[in-house]
Design a protein around this motif. Structure first.
Motif, PDB file in Angstrom:
ATOM      1  N   ARG A  61     -56.872  33.800-120.095  1.00  0.00           N
ATOM      2  CA  ARG A  61     -58.101  33.361-119.434  1.00  0.00           C
ATOM      3  C   ARG A  61     -57.822  33.074-117.960  1.00  0.00           C
ATOM      4  NH1 ARG A  61     -61.755  34.758-120.748  1.00  0.00           N
ATOM      5  NH2 ARG A  61     -62.512  33.665-122.570  1.00  0.00           N
ATOM      6  N   ILE A  62     -58.669  33.593-117.091  1.00  0.00           N
ATOM      7  CA  ILE A  62     -58.615  33.252-115.666  1.00  0.00           C
ATOM      8  C   ILE A  62     -59.387  31.956-115.480  1.00  0.00           C
ATOM      9  CG2 ILE A  62     -59.218  33.959-113.324  1.00  0.00           C
ATOM     10  CD1 ILE A  62     -59.095  36.886-114.295  1.00  0.00           C
ATOM     11  N   GLN A  63     -58.734  30.931-114.950  1.00  0.00           N
ATOM     12  CA  GLN A  63     -59.375  29.632-114.771  1.00  0.00           C
ATOM     13  C   GLN A  63     -60.281  29.624-113.533  1.00  0.00           C
ATOM     14  OE1 GLN A  63     -56.064  26.476-115.441  1.00  0.00           O
ATOM     15  NE2 GLN A  63     -57.860  25.877-116.619  1.00  0.00           N
ATOM     16  N   GLY A  64     -60.998  28.521-113.340  1.00  0.00           N
ATOM     17  CA  GLY A  64     -61.765  28.318-112.115  1.00  0.00           C
ATOM     18  C   GLY A  64     -63.258  28.434-112.289  1.00  0.00           C
ATOM     19  N   GLU A  84     -64.886  29.395-121.109  1.00  0.00           N
ATOM     20  CA  GLU A  84     -65.476  30.311-122.090  1.00  0.00           C
ATOM     21  C   GLU A  84     -65.609  31.744-121.560  1.00  0.00           C
ATOM     22  OE1 GLU A  84     -65.245  26.837-123.795  1.00  0.00           O
ATOM     23  OE2 GLU A  84     -66.398  26.992-121.941  1.00  0.00           O
ATOM     24  N   ARG A  85     -65.482  31.903-120.241  1.00  0.00           N
ATOM     25  CA  ARG A  85     -65.425  33.245-119.649  1.00  0.00           C
ATOM     26  C   ARG A  85     -64.532  33.163-118.419  1.00  0.00           C
ATOM     27  NH1 ARG A  85     -70.804  35.609-117.496  1.00  0.00           N
ATOM     28  NH2 ARG A  85     -69.449  36.703-116.034  1.00  0.00           N
ATOM     29  N   ASP A  86     -64.033  34.323-117.948  1.00  0.00           N
ATOM     30  CA  ASP A  86     -63.110  34.318-116.816  1.00  0.00           C
ATOM     31  C   ASP A  86     -63.761  33.730-115.571  1.00  0.00           C
ATOM     32  OD1 ASP A  86     -60.843  35.281-118.053  1.00  0.00           O
ATOM     33  OD2 ASP A  86     -61.280  37.383-117.616  1.00  0.00           O
ATOM     34  N   GLY A  87     -62.926  33.029-114.780  1.00  0.00           N
ATOM     35  CA  GLY A  87     -63.423  32.315-113.622  1.00  0.00           C
ATOM     36  C   GLY A  87     -62.866  32.800-112.304  1.00  0.00           C
TER      37      GLY A  87
END
Length: 349
Positions: A77-80, A126-129
């Motif tokens: 997962r890409i945070q942010g 819940e989705r890439d950030g």
């Protein structure tokens, strides 16, 4: 922009410490139907980033279970969650006129389509950030801020901290002339609460400590209570008539000791648990005063629209504590966890 192009991104592949944050190259995501592609100019950090990385949210029935914001996370997962940038491409059905516009992304995924919908998911969880050079977002969640006098760093500071703060203030029904108590006042949400409550015409009492007290005063607090002393005693001295609305990101013992500070019909709004998630209090202090304890997770679409209007008029002025390049994401999160700063930490992809 073709999906064959690559971008730098910071991902987590599991829960853990700062060492699970990995800088990598991944394909630039292609905007799907109804989405836009945003070139990230600034992404702000939040406690949510730390707790998602650590899996610190628990689940019903098991408060110590490792979990993301609303349940298990799909890795990697890409945070942010907090993104400011420019739209560089649109998917089918999204307005081409958005291309080139400076925007802020509402990071929430909602349970329904209406203006009062509840957030049930979050970008970066819940989705890439936005810990990346590019991120996709639904076109309806992108707000044109081209004409705002705020900087990109300030715009990136808005979504989670100021969205959470405005959600708390709206759900707590804070009105002009009322007295508000703000806990954790030097943090991102805390400073946002002080600024917005002051702009509402409330009398603002803030809880802070040490070297941060002056910065909290500058943000608009009428009085600052020193966390190192007896909080209840100081609040009673500063607001002998009682507190109308407590805006609390700390919880823990503060709720137990603080409920008796509410005046008749007072509201205690909780949007965090920095001081602990287990709370015990005397329910007689609640029902005998017709008081309310209100949980508040982020904002509704209507709240976010209000926030963007404030930002277009620069009626809020986010304080930027520090900036980091993307490759120093782990250090940025460690700086955030130390809580020695005032305001928001921002990264530049």
């Amino acid at each position: 922009m073709s999906a064959s192009q690559f971008m730098r991104a910071v991902r987590i592949t599991g829960h853990g410490g700062p060492d699970v944050l990995r800088l990598t190259e991944v394909a630039v995501p292609a905007p799907r139907a109804g989405e836009v592609l945003v070139k990230v100019s600034a992404v702000a950090l939040n406690n949510t980033d730390l707790w998602t990385r650590e899996g610190a949210y628990g689940v019903p029935g098991d408060p110590d279970a490792r979990s993301g914001w609303r349940g298990p996370i799909g890795f990697p997962r890409i945070q942010g969650a907090d993104v400011a940038g420019r739209v560089v491409a649109v998917g089918t059905g999204a307005k081409a006129s958005l291309v080139g516009r400076r925007v802020v992304v509402d990071p929430a995924t909602y349970d329904t389509a209406g203006p009062d919908a509840n957030p049930v998911g979050l970008m970066g969880s819940e989705r890439d950030g936005g810990y990346a050079e590019f991120v996709t977002a639904p076109a309806e969640r992108v707000h044109d801020m081209t004409d705002s006098p705020l900087t990109d760093d300030q715009l990136a500071a808005l979504p989670t901290a100021y969205g959470t703060a405005l959600g708390m203030i709206e759900r707590g029904r804070l009105r002009k002339g009322e007295t508000a108590l703000v806990s954790g006042a030097s943090g991102g949400v805390g400073l946002a609460l002080v600024q917005i409550a002051r702009a509402r015409g409330a009398k603002v009492l803030a809880i802070s400590s040490g070297t941060k007290i002056e910065a909290v005063r500058e943000a608009g607090a009428h009085a600052v209570v020193d966390r190192a002393g007896d909080i209840a005693e100081q609040v009673r001295a500063a607001a002998p008539q009682g507190i109308d609305v407590a805006l609390d990101v700390v919880a823990g013992d503060l709720v137990s000791k603080g409920l008796s500070l509410l005046c008749e019909g007072g509201r205690w709004v909780i949007a965090g648990a920095l001081g602990g998630h287990e709370v015990a209090f005397d329910v007689r202090r609640l029902y005998l005063r017709n008081a309310q304890v209100i949980g508040s997770a982020m904002h509704t679409p209507a709240h976010f629209d209000l926030l963007m209007d404030l930002a277009r008029r620069a009626e809020v002025q986010p304080v930027i504590a520090a900036t980091f390049p993307l490759e120093r994401a782990a250090q940025a999160q460690e700086e955030l966890s130390r809580r020695a700063h005032v305001g928001k930490i921002v990264m530049h992809p």
